[in-house]
Design a protein around this motif. Sequence first.
Motif, PDB file in Angstrom:
ATOM      1  N   LEU A   1     -70.547  69.845  17.970  1.00 37.46           N
ATOM      2  CA  LEU A   1     -70.379  71.229  18.424  1.00 37.46           C
ATOM      3  C   LEU A   1     -70.774  71.291  19.895  1.00 37.46           C
ATOM      4  N   GLU A   2     -69.836  71.688  20.758  1.00 37.22           N
ATOM      5  CA  GLU A   2     -70.084  71.713  22.202  1.00 37.22           C
ATOM      6  C   GLU A   2     -69.985  73.146  22.714  1.00 37.22           C
ATOM      7  N   ASP A   3     -71.010  73.560  23.477  1.00 33.72           N
ATOM      8  CA  ASP A   3     -70.973  74.845  24.169  1.00 33.72           C
ATOM      9  C   ASP A   3     -70.253  74.623  25.493  1.00 33.72           C
ATOM     10  N   CYS A   4     -68.970  74.988  25.534  1.00 33.38           N
ATOM     11  CA  CYS A   4     -68.143  74.709  26.713  1.00 33.38           C
ATOM     12  C   CYS A   4     -67.869  75.977  27.512  1.00 33.38           C
ATOM     13  N   THR A   5     -68.801  76.957  27.447  1.00 33.86           N
ATOM     14  CA  THR A   5     -68.581  78.255  28.093  1.00 33.86           C
ATOM     15  C   THR A   5     -68.301  78.105  29.580  1.00 33.86           C
ATOM     16  N   ARG A   6     -69.218  77.407  30.302  1.00 37.53           N
ATOM     17  CA  ARG A   6     -69.067  77.295  31.752  1.00 37.53           C
ATOM     18  C   ARG A   6     -67.780  76.560  32.112  1.00 37.53           C
ATOM     19  N   ARG A   7     -67.525  75.447  31.442  1.00 39.24           N
ATOM     20  CA  ARG A   7     -66.319  74.670  31.757  1.00 39.24           C
ATOM     21  C   ARG A   7     -65.051  75.472  31.447  1.00 39.24           C
ATOM     22  N   TYR A   8     -65.049  76.155  30.287  1.00 38.66           N
ATOM     23  CA  TYR A   8     -63.861  76.907  29.886  1.00 38.66           C
ATOM     24  C   TYR A   8     -63.592  78.056  30.857  1.00 38.66           C
ATOM     25  N   ILE A   9     -64.653  78.792  31.213  1.00 38.81           N
ATOM     26  CA  ILE A   9     -64.474  79.924  32.131  1.00 38.81           C
ATOM     27  C   ILE A   9     -64.001  79.436  33.491  1.00 38.81           C
ATOM     28  N   ASN A  10     -64.581  78.322  33.970  1.00 40.09           N
ATOM     29  CA  ASN A  10     -64.155  77.777  35.260  1.00 40.09           C
ATOM     30  C   ASN A  10     -62.694  77.348  35.234  1.00 40.09           C
ATOM     31  N   GLU A  11     -62.269  76.750  34.122  1.00 36.55           N
ATOM     32  CA  GLU A  11     -60.868  76.341  34.020  1.00 36.55           C
ATOM     33  C   GLU A  11     -59.942  77.552  34.048  1.00 36.55           C
ATOM     34  N   ILE A  12     -60.297  78.602  33.265  1.00 32.96           N
ATOM     35  CA  ILE A  12     -59.481  79.822  33.250  1.00 32.96           C
ATOM     36  C   ILE A  12     -59.459  80.466  34.632  1.00 32.96           C
TER      37      ILE A  12
ATOM     38  N   GLN B   1     -72.100  78.363   9.302  1.00 33.10           N
ATOM     39  CA  GLN B   1     -70.771  78.760   8.826  1.00 33.10           C
ATOM     40  C   GLN B   1     -69.900  79.316   9.939  1.00 33.10           C
ATOM     41  N   ARG B   2     -70.459  80.203  10.754  1.00 31.31           N
ATOM     42  CA  ARG B   2     -69.650  80.863  11.773  1.00 31.31           C
ATOM     43  C   ARG B   2     -69.172  79.894  12.852  1.00 31.31           C
ATOM     44  N   PHE B   3     -69.855  78.764  12.991  1.00 31.46           N
ATOM     45  CA  PHE B   3     -69.439  77.762  13.972  1.00 31.46           C
ATOM     46  C   PHE B   3     -68.428  76.780  13.392  1.00 31.46           C
TER      47      PHE B   3
ATOM     48  N   HIS C   1     -69.901  83.417  24.277  1.00 32.21           N
ATOM     49  CA  HIS C   1     -69.887  81.980  24.559  1.00 32.21           C
ATOM     50  C   HIS C   1     -68.621  81.373  23.955  1.00 32.21           C
ATOM     51  N   TYR C   2     -68.213  80.255  24.541  1.00 34.18           N
ATOM     52  CA  TYR C   2     -67.044  79.534  24.050  1.00 34.18           C
ATOM     53  C   TYR C   2     -67.498  78.176  23.518  1.00 34.18           C
ATOM     54  N   TYR C   3     -66.946  77.796  22.367  1.00 33.50           N
ATOM     55  CA  TYR C   3     -67.348  76.549  21.720  1.00 33.50           C
ATOM     56  C   TYR C   3     -66.100  75.764  21.304  1.00 33.50           C
ATOM     57  N   ILE C   4     -66.316  74.461  21.099  1.00 30.13           N
ATOM     58  CA  ILE C   4     -65.282  73.603  20.531  1.00 30.13           C
ATOM     59  C   ILE C   4     -65.966  72.635  19.578  1.00 30.13           C
ATOM     60  N   LYS C   5     -65.367  72.392  18.422  1.00 27.76           N
ATOM     61  CA  LYS C   5     -65.986  71.502  17.437  1.00 27.76           C
ATOM     62  C   LYS C   5     -65.016  70.389  17.056  1.00 27.76           C
TER      63      LYS C   5
ATOM     64  N   ASP D   1     -60.535  72.278  14.139  1.00 24.02           N
ATOM     65  CA  ASP D   1     -61.002  71.282  15.100  1.00 24.02           C
ATOM     66  C   ASP D   1     -60.185  71.348  16.386  1.00 24.02           C
ATOM     67  N   GLU D   2     -60.831  70.993  17.502  1.00 30.41           N
ATOM     68  CA  GLU D   2     -60.195  70.837  18.811  1.00 30.41           C
ATOM     69  C   GLU D   2     -59.707  72.159  19.416  1.00 30.41           C
ATOM     70  N   LYS D   3     -60.024  73.313  18.804  1.00 30.07           N
ATOM     71  CA  LYS D   3     -59.608  74.600  19.356  1.00 30.07           C
ATOM     72  C   LYS D   3     -60.828  75.353  19.879  1.00 30.07           C
ATOM     73  N   VAL D   4     -60.703  75.887  21.100  1.00 28.17           N
ATOM     74  CA  VAL D   4     -61.800  76.653  21.686  1.00 28.17           C
ATOM     75  C   VAL D   4     -61.882  78.003  20.987  1.00 28.17           C
ATOM     76  N   PHE D   5     -63.105  78.402  20.588  1.00 33.47           N
ATOM     77  CA  PHE D   5     -63.293  79.712  19.960  1.00 33.47           C
ATOM     78  C   PHE D   5     -64.475  80.413  20.614  1.00 33.47           C
ATOM     79  N   ARG D   6     -64.502  81.729  20.488  1.00 30.98           N
ATOM     80  CA  ARG D   6     -65.505  82.540  21.183  1.00 30.98           C
ATOM     81  C   ARG D   6     -66.457  83.176  20.183  1.00 30.98           C
ATOM     82  N   LEU D   7     -67.758  83.107  20.493  1.00 30.92           N
ATOM     83  CA  LEU D   7     -68.799  83.766  19.696  1.00 30.92           C
ATOM     84  C   LEU D   7     -69.889  84.250  20.643  1.00 30.92           C
TER      85      LEU D   7
END
Length: 655
Positions: free
Chosen positions: A413-424, A378-380, A394-398, A385-391
């Motif tokens: 469901l993609e764990d995009c933590t490393r990619r998202y942090i690197n982009e920021i 549920q929490r994921f 970690h950062y995820y996108i579904k 859709d298509e919006k990065v969210f934090r839990l």
Amino acid sequence: MKRGLAFLIAGSVLVTAFAGALDVLIRYNLNWIDFIKYSFALTKEEQDYLNDTDLVCGVKYNDLPLSFVNEEDENDGILIDFLSQLSIEVENAISVKLERTEALARGLQQKQFQAVIAERGDLPADDYYFTEPLYIMHGKMLVKDESSFQNIKDIKDVRIAVERTEADSADRIKELYGHKNIQIVYAEDFDQALDMLKTDRVEVVAGDETKISYHLNQKRTDQYYRFLKYSFSRKEVCIAIEKSQKQLLSAFNKGILSMKKKNLIAKTQSKWFGVLEPEMVDMQEVDFIYKVALSFLISLVAFTVWNLSTAKKVTDKTRELLHSKEQLRLIIDTLDRGLIIAEEDGTINEVNRELCRITGAAKEQLQKTSVSENSALQRFFDRDDEKVFRLDQHYYIKKTIDLTDEQKRLYILEDCTRRYINEIRNIQEEKMIAVGQLSAGLAHEIRNPLGLIRSYMYLIRNFCTGEDGTHAVAVINDSINRINGLIESLLKFSKLSSDECQEVDLDELISNILRLEKEQMTKRNITCDYCLESGRSVPVYLNEDLMKMIIINLLNNSIEALEKVERQGRIEIRAAAEEDAVHILFRDNGCGVSSEKLLKIFNPFYTDKEQGTGLGLYIISSQLEQIGGNIRAESAEGEGTTFYIEIPTRRTEDE
């Protein structure tokens, strides 16, 4: 196997023969013998007869829509169209003459007509031949759309309107339903009958379906009425011929069969009735059903033969499919994105290994449950859709994809933590590089004229001996010093000098900063609880300026946060020096930060303070990142904020 195949072929032949006979009966109302006889072309005798005879056919006068004289004073109607088509099939012109009913039989006896169109039974069968039915008229019952009746068997305790000219319909209804308390109400014409139904003076209008359908289509009111299922009467409209004209009977039957094969009867009906058509067998529909049945029979035979001869191949193919499925499962499980295949209602069929890793749930806990109801999901998936969210740091996108061909959905469901942090991080670094370059340039441009101002200020003060002059010079000197301090800050910011490290006594450094800030905290009734968990002073090799910046910045932020609450302010600092890092916990019970703002506090120039620059926490975070450290925050709005700082250390400069 051969014996079974022989029985199969023999059975198929019998079934085909039976199906063919049934097909001919349904399509053409003929048995096999007549069907074959009338399928041949006209014989020479029949052609000679037709060529030597001027064919005149009598048709009932003013019998809408079957036959009537139209506004152009021409013969018109369904039966007129049928006769026109029949003349083409027999390759001979057929003249049409409209007469009243009583004149038709008399004209046939007196040789005025070679044939007349009549219902089977209207003329004595001993004196006349009747062709195969040219048209079949069904007695039907019409009701309103909202009527509770579905078929004519439901009729009881009702009033039924019937035209006076259709007395035979009234007699048939009384015969069938007289015991069900029905009442016949006679109408002068169909318009009056329909008006009775519309105003609820009757519940049913009964009569010939052909005439009712025609009148309803003319009035365009078919959306308010419907026919009940089944018919209460059936009349065959044929061509009656004197028994002396046997060749004409055969020729007409061949022509009528040809018309039915070409589906001309149904096409003519569609022309006259449009949407609300009377009941009739459409040859195209029958053809389709027959072809489907025949195709099914042929397919069944072919499949059985194929199945008997290729059992081993099927087994091999099945084995290959299972192997392919295992390979596909292996590929899916090695993907770096979590996958869920579910039904349209959300019931999960399959998940891959990455999904289990992200959610921390076993495959057995997820399968056959609902995506929207499973607590591990549920929490994921309760996100856009298509919006990065934090839990949980970690950062995820579904994404959700509808598999329309299979009536299923694919959840990704993609764990995009490393990619998202690197982009920021890249975006922030690019911003700060630009800001640093701008700061260095501004500092240089300001320092040059500032030096000139300072030089000439020394000359001016020799001439300013009065009290006002001395005061003015002092103010100018203070302003120059202040501007110079700002320039130094800009230069430090542009350099971000993280390489200026030295050995520092951690306990002494923090204690000195707290002593400097003590007066400010005392004025605001704030207590500070500081503890070095190692219990002794620990010399560490790090950037002293950075350390001071961290403690002072966090202290000032906490003091400002505590000014917004009425409770007793409290700041807690815990420091621990380990072998390769210093860990600091910094906590206050101030106003706290919302979860939305917490994600942005380390962004450059982000601040909610009126006098803030939004650079303090960003500089700290950037400097720590450059030396391999980090800072993170936790906060609850209205309760307080906690910072966790990790600073890499070395014991001596040589190490």
